[in-house]
Design a protein around this motif. Structure first.
Motif, PDB file in Angstrom:
ATOM      1  N   GLN A  44       0.827  -1.204   0.000  1.00 49.83           N
ATOM      2  CA  GLN A  44       0.000   0.000   0.000  1.00 49.83           C
ATOM      3  C   GLN A  44       0.864   1.257   0.000  1.00 49.83           C
ATOM      4  N   LYS A  45       1.919   1.281   0.807  1.00 49.82           N
ATOM      5  CA  LYS A  45       2.810   2.447   0.826  1.00 49.82           C
ATOM      6  C   LYS A  45       3.497   2.616  -0.524  1.00 49.82           C
ATOM      7  N   ASP A  46       3.954   1.509  -1.103  1.00 48.98           N
ATOM      8  CA  ASP A  46       4.610   1.576  -2.416  1.00 48.98           C
ATOM      9  C   ASP A  46       3.658   2.114  -3.484  1.00 48.98           C
ATOM     10  N   ILE A  47       2.425   1.664  -3.456  1.00 48.88           N
ATOM     11  CA  ILE A  47       1.429   2.104  -4.445  1.00 48.88           C
ATOM     12  C   ILE A  47       1.134   3.595  -4.276  1.00 48.88           C
ATOM     13  N   LEU A  48       0.998   4.050  -3.032  1.00 49.80           N
ATOM     14  CA  LEU A  48       0.770   5.479  -2.796  1.00 49.80           C
ATOM     15  C   LEU A  48       1.943   6.315  -3.324  1.00 49.80           C
ATOM     16  N   GLN A  53       4.325   9.682  -7.834  1.00 43.98           N
ATOM     17  CA  GLN A  53       5.257   9.798  -8.954  1.00 43.98           C
ATOM     18  C   GLN A  53       4.515   9.929 -10.277  1.00 43.98           C
ATOM     19  N   LEU A  54       3.423   9.180 -10.413  1.00 41.83           N
ATOM     20  CA  LEU A  54       2.633   9.216 -11.647  1.00 41.83           C
ATOM     21  C   LEU A  54       2.107  10.622 -11.911  1.00 41.83           C
ATOM     22  N   ARG A  55       1.607  11.276 -10.872  1.00 39.11           N
ATOM     23  CA  ARG A  55       1.060  12.623 -11.035  1.00 39.11           C
ATOM     24  C   ARG A  55       2.128  13.640 -11.413  1.00 39.11           C
ATOM     25  N   ARG A  56       3.347  13.412 -10.942  1.00 38.25           N
ATOM     26  CA  ARG A  56       4.433  14.366 -11.182  1.00 38.25           C
ATOM     27  C   ARG A  56       5.231  14.062 -12.445  1.00 38.25           C
ATOM     28  N   ALA A  57       5.078  12.871 -12.981  1.00 33.64           N
ATOM     29  CA  ALA A  57       5.925  12.419 -14.091  1.00 33.64           C
ATOM     30  C   ALA A  57       5.551  13.069 -15.413  1.00 33.64           C
ATOM     31  N   ALA A  58       6.533  13.156 -16.281  1.00 33.61           N
ATOM     32  CA  ALA A  58       6.290  13.605 -17.654  1.00 33.61           C
ATOM     33  C   ALA A  58       5.611  12.467 -18.411  1.00 33.61           C
ATOM     34  N   GLN A  59       4.946  12.803 -19.487  1.00 35.74           N
ATOM     35  CA  GLN A  59       4.147  11.834 -20.252  1.00 35.74           C
ATOM     36  C   GLN A  59       4.888  10.541 -20.604  1.00 35.74           C
ATOM     37  N   PRO A  60       6.138  10.582 -21.067  1.00 38.46           N
ATOM     38  CA  PRO A  60       6.778   9.322 -21.474  1.00 38.46           C
ATOM     39  C   PRO A  60       6.940   8.310 -20.331  1.00 38.46           C
ATOM     40  N   ARG A  62       4.912   8.024 -17.656  1.00 35.41           N
ATOM     41  CA  ARG A  62       3.642   7.672 -17.015  1.00 35.41           C
ATOM     42  C   ARG A  62       3.207   6.238 -17.302  1.00 35.41           C
ATOM     43  N   ALA A  63       3.383   5.773 -18.523  1.00 30.04           N
ATOM     44  CA  ALA A  63       2.954   4.413 -18.869  1.00 30.04           C
ATOM     45  C   ALA A  63       3.714   3.384 -18.042  1.00 30.04           C
ATOM     46  N   GLU A  64       5.006   3.601 -17.856  1.00 30.26           N
ATOM     47  CA  GLU A  64       5.827   2.670 -17.071  1.00 30.26           C
ATOM     48  C   GLU A  64       5.396   2.666 -15.599  1.00 30.26           C
ATOM     49  N   ILE A  65       5.189   3.846 -15.050  1.00 31.09           N
ATOM     50  CA  ILE A  65       4.769   3.960 -13.640  1.00 31.09           C
ATOM     51  C   ILE A  65       3.381   3.357 -13.463  1.00 31.09           C
ATOM     52  N   ARG A  66       2.466   3.659 -14.391  1.00 31.47           N
ATOM     53  CA  ARG A  66       1.103   3.121 -14.324  1.00 31.47           C
ATOM     54  C   ARG A  66       1.134   1.592 -14.349  1.00 31.47           C
ATOM     55  N   GLU A  67       1.952   1.024 -15.204  1.00 32.80           N
ATOM     56  CA  GLU A  67       2.075  -0.436 -15.296  1.00 32.80           C
ATOM     57  C   GLU A  67       2.578  -1.016 -13.975  1.00 32.80           C
ATOM     58  N   ARG A  68       3.547  -0.360 -13.377  1.00 33.56           N
ATOM     59  CA  ARG A  68       4.089  -0.807 -12.089  1.00 33.56           C
ATOM     60  C   ARG A  68       2.997  -0.779 -11.013  1.00 33.56           C
ATOM     61  N   ILE A  69       2.208   0.282 -11.009  1.00 31.07           N
ATOM     62  CA  ILE A  69       1.119   0.394 -10.031  1.00 31.07           C
ATOM     63  C   ILE A  69       0.110  -0.733 -10.238  1.00 31.07           C
ATOM     64  N   LEU A  70      -0.292  -0.965 -11.465  1.00 27.68           N
ATOM     65  CA  LEU A  70      -1.302  -1.993 -11.738  1.00 27.68           C
ATOM     66  C   LEU A  70      -0.810  -3.382 -11.358  1.00 27.68           C
TER      67      LEU A  70
END
Length: 174
Positions: A44-48, A53-60, A62-70
């Motif tokens: 849960q802490k890692d996902i938060l 990071q996802l909100r602060r990241a540049a577009q390129p 975001r897909a990698e961070i989103r995949e990690r979260i999912l």
């Protein structure tokens, strides 16, 4: 009632929510954590952190961070099980924030997901009766996310209404 009758041992998230709703400190029972509870807390802490990071990241990125979260959300769902409504609630609200693999959810989808998440632990929740229930910190965060969803959709009057009612609730119950 199953907890009260010693038919079921409460999970960490259940104990934390009960203590928070009763206005008691929730940090003293952690010596009783099991291996799965510790893994759930860490995920849960890692996902938060990843969602920040996802909100602060540049577009390129975001897909990698989103995949990690999912991926972490899938692990959390498996670890938490279907019976743990608090873990399922966390998964639902985190998924609403992260989006799907191909991008963020629409405002309507996100709002529906957040309402569904809070109703896992507050079944009769409605925005109109927001101040009628007792909430844990995680439930308060979801209500704040609902206000944010309205603000991002430029429905400012609804956002302000949610924020002001939430503020009144916190002032009354703090």
């Amino acid at each position: 009632s199953r907890i009260e009758n010693n038919e079921r041992m409460p999970s960490v998230s259940v104990v934390k929510a009960l203590l928070q709703k009763l206005g008691l400190p929730d940090g003293q029972f952690f010596a009783l954590l099991g291996k799965d509870d510790i893994a759930i807390e860490k995920l849960q802490k890692d996902i938060l952190n990843d969602n920040l990071q996802l909100r602060r990241a540049a577009q390129p990125q975001r897909a990698e961070i989103r995949e990690r979260i999912l991926e972490k959300l899938e692990k959390l769902e498996n670890l938490g099980g279907e019976d743990n409504r608090f873990v399922q609630q966390f998964v639902g609200s985190a998924r609403a924030s992260a989006g799907r693999r191909d991008g963020p959810y629409s405002y309507e989808e996100r709002l529906e997901m957040l309402l569904e998440a809070i109703r896992l632990t507050v079944p009769r929740f409605t925005l109109e009766e927001l101040e009628s229930f007792l909430y844990s910190f995680d439930e308060i965060k979801i209500i704040n996310q609902i206000g944010n969803a309205y603000a991002e959709a430029e429905q400012h009057k609804k956002a302000i209404d949610v924020y002001s009612r939430l503020l009144r609730y916190v002032q009354k119950h703090n």
